[in-house]
Motif scaffolding. Structure first.
Motif, mmCIF file in Angstrom:
data_model
loop_
_atom_site.group_PDB
_atom_site.id
_atom_site.type_symbol
_atom_site.label_atom_id
_atom_site.label_comp_id
_atom_site.label_asym_id
_atom_site.label_seq_id
_atom_site.Cartn_x
_atom_site.Cartn_y
_atom_site.Cartn_z
ATOM 1 N N ARG A 183 0.832 -1.208 0.000
ATOM 2 C CA ARG A 183 0.000 0.000 0.000
ATOM 3 C C ARG A 183 0.865 1.255 0.000
ATOM 4 O O ARG A 183 0.560 2.237 -0.692
ATOM 5 C CB ARG A 183 -0.946 -0.006 1.210
ATOM 6 N N ARG A 199 2.334 1.735 -3.416
ATOM 7 C CA ARG A 199 1.307 2.159 -4.370
ATOM 8 C C ARG A 199 1.016 3.650 -4.230
ATOM 9 O O ARG A 199 0.854 4.357 -5.236
ATOM 10 C CB ARG A 199 0.033 1.346 -4.145
ATOM 11 N N ARG A 259 1.553 6.602 -7.141
ATOM 12 C CA ARG A 259 0.526 7.579 -7.515
ATOM 13 C C ARG A 259 1.067 9.000 -7.430
ATOM 14 O O ARG A 259 0.789 9.839 -8.297
ATOM 15 C CB ARG A 259 -0.693 7.416 -6.606
ATOM 16 N N ASN A 291 7.347 2.276 -10.451
ATOM 17 C CA ASN A 291 6.427 1.281 -10.999
ATOM 18 C C ASN A 291 7.057 -0.112 -10.967
ATOM 19 O O ASN A 291 6.419 -1.101 -10.577
ATOM 20 C CB ASN A 291 6.070 1.669 -12.434
ATOM 21 N N LEU A 330 7.301 -1.450 -7.327
ATOM 22 C CA LEU A 330 6.019 -1.950 -6.842
ATOM 23 C C LEU A 330 5.689 -3.291 -7.479
ATOM 24 O O LEU A 330 5.259 -4.234 -6.797
ATOM 25 C CB LEU A 330 4.921 -0.930 -7.135
ATOM 26 N N TYR A 381 -3.986 -7.466 -5.448
ATOM 27 C CA TYR A 381 -2.613 -7.032 -5.704
ATOM 28 C C TYR A 381 -1.923 -7.972 -6.687
ATOM 29 O O TYR A 381 -1.237 -7.533 -7.613
ATOM 30 C CB TYR A 381 -1.810 -6.989 -4.404
ATOM 31 N N LEU A 412 -3.721 -5.401 -9.937
ATOM 32 C CA LEU A 412 -2.716 -4.346 -9.842
ATOM 33 C C LEU A 412 -1.453 -4.726 -10.600
ATOM 34 O O LEU A 412 -0.882 -3.902 -11.328
ATOM 35 C CB LEU A 412 -2.388 -4.054 -8.382
#
Length: 267
Positions: free
Chosen positions: A169, A172, A176, A197, A200, A215, A219
């Motif tokens: 989390r 992520r 963002r 990116n 993650l 996830y 995701l």
């Protein structure tokens, strides 16, 4: 990379890091061994992939690592990736930009000279890379293996069940934030988004056994698609930079990407 060892939700984070860290170091060592005996484009690429995976693991488990250990792993892996970066850039530039152009115009003297210049610079960067990687294999990497022995003796009450989703989390949210910043189209900002990116994505893959399906599936699928698109943007920018270097006009470049990144950033 070979299939990573399995994790379970009741496992302690320190134990998981030892397992994944050992697996990742062995993958890096395998690629280094290959590079010491041959000069293959794919070996350089796979070394960088192995390092990226291990860097993501190091970040994911950062809160349970000591400050000195975390700094040592971060610095060593960063330096190793940096050592192989220029050679990888030349490989992609030659294979995806110059080679297709030369195939279309095989007798063009300008293209022929560009290819020769790029290959010569690649040879020089490869020699420097090999010198650095040989050093890393002799010194920092054995120390990282020893770190795992000490970490294995540490204990905590926390389990992967809560630890892993919390770290994803956080990553992520960071991605963002990077995506919002990268909307200005500046190469450096888009490059940082690409790195975030990847981190993650690889963290999700490393912790896949203990993460919720949203996830592991949705995701991750989104991250893979965005990573490919961001890679195309950055490769285009790198190709322009290397072309300018070969032509001796690098000072004429500006920092904006040649293509509009907005469609990628909206993914």
């Amino acid at each position: 990379m070979s299939r990573q060892p399995a994790l379970h939700r009741k496992m302690r984070p320190t134990r998981a890091f030892v397992i994944l860290g050992d697996h990742g170091l062995r993958a890096v060592d395998k690629r280094l061994e290959a590079l010491l005996h041959r000069d293959e484009i794919e070996d350089v690429h796979q070394l960088r992939v192995a390092i990226r995976h291990l860097r993501a693991v190091t970040w994911a488990f950062g809160p349970v690592l000591g400050a000195h250990v975390k700094a040592r792993w971060k610095r060593t892996l960063h330096d190793m990736a940096g050592a192989a970066g220029p050679v990888r850039d030349w490989d992609v530039f030659i294979a995806e930009t110059l080679a297709p152009a030369l195939e279309m115009q095989p007798n063009d003297p300008v293209l022929t000279t560009l290819v020769q210049t790029a290959q010569a610079r690649r040879v020089a960067d490869h020699a420097e890379m090999m010198e650095k990687l040989a050093h890393y294999r002799q010194s920092p990497l054995p120390i990282l293996y020893r770190d795992l022995i000490h970490i294995a003796s540490e204990t905590s009450d926390e389990r992967l069940k809560g630890f892993a989703p919390r770290r994803i989390r956080k990553a992520r949210r960071h991605v963002r934030d990077l995506a919002r910043i990268a909307r200005d189209g500046q190469t450096d900002h888009v490059h940082k988004l690409r790195i975030g990116n990847k981190r993650l994505r690889y963290a999700i893959e490393a912790l896949s056994d203990v993460l919720p399906g949203r996830y592991r599936k949705r995701l991750r699928k989104k991250l893979v698609a965005r990573q490919s698109a961001l890679g195309d943007l950055i490769d285009e920018s790198v190709a322009r930079r290397l072309m300018a270097e070969c032509l001796g006009c690098a000072d004429a470049l500006h920092d904006a990407l040649p293509s509009d990144p907005q469609n990628v950033l909206r993914q």
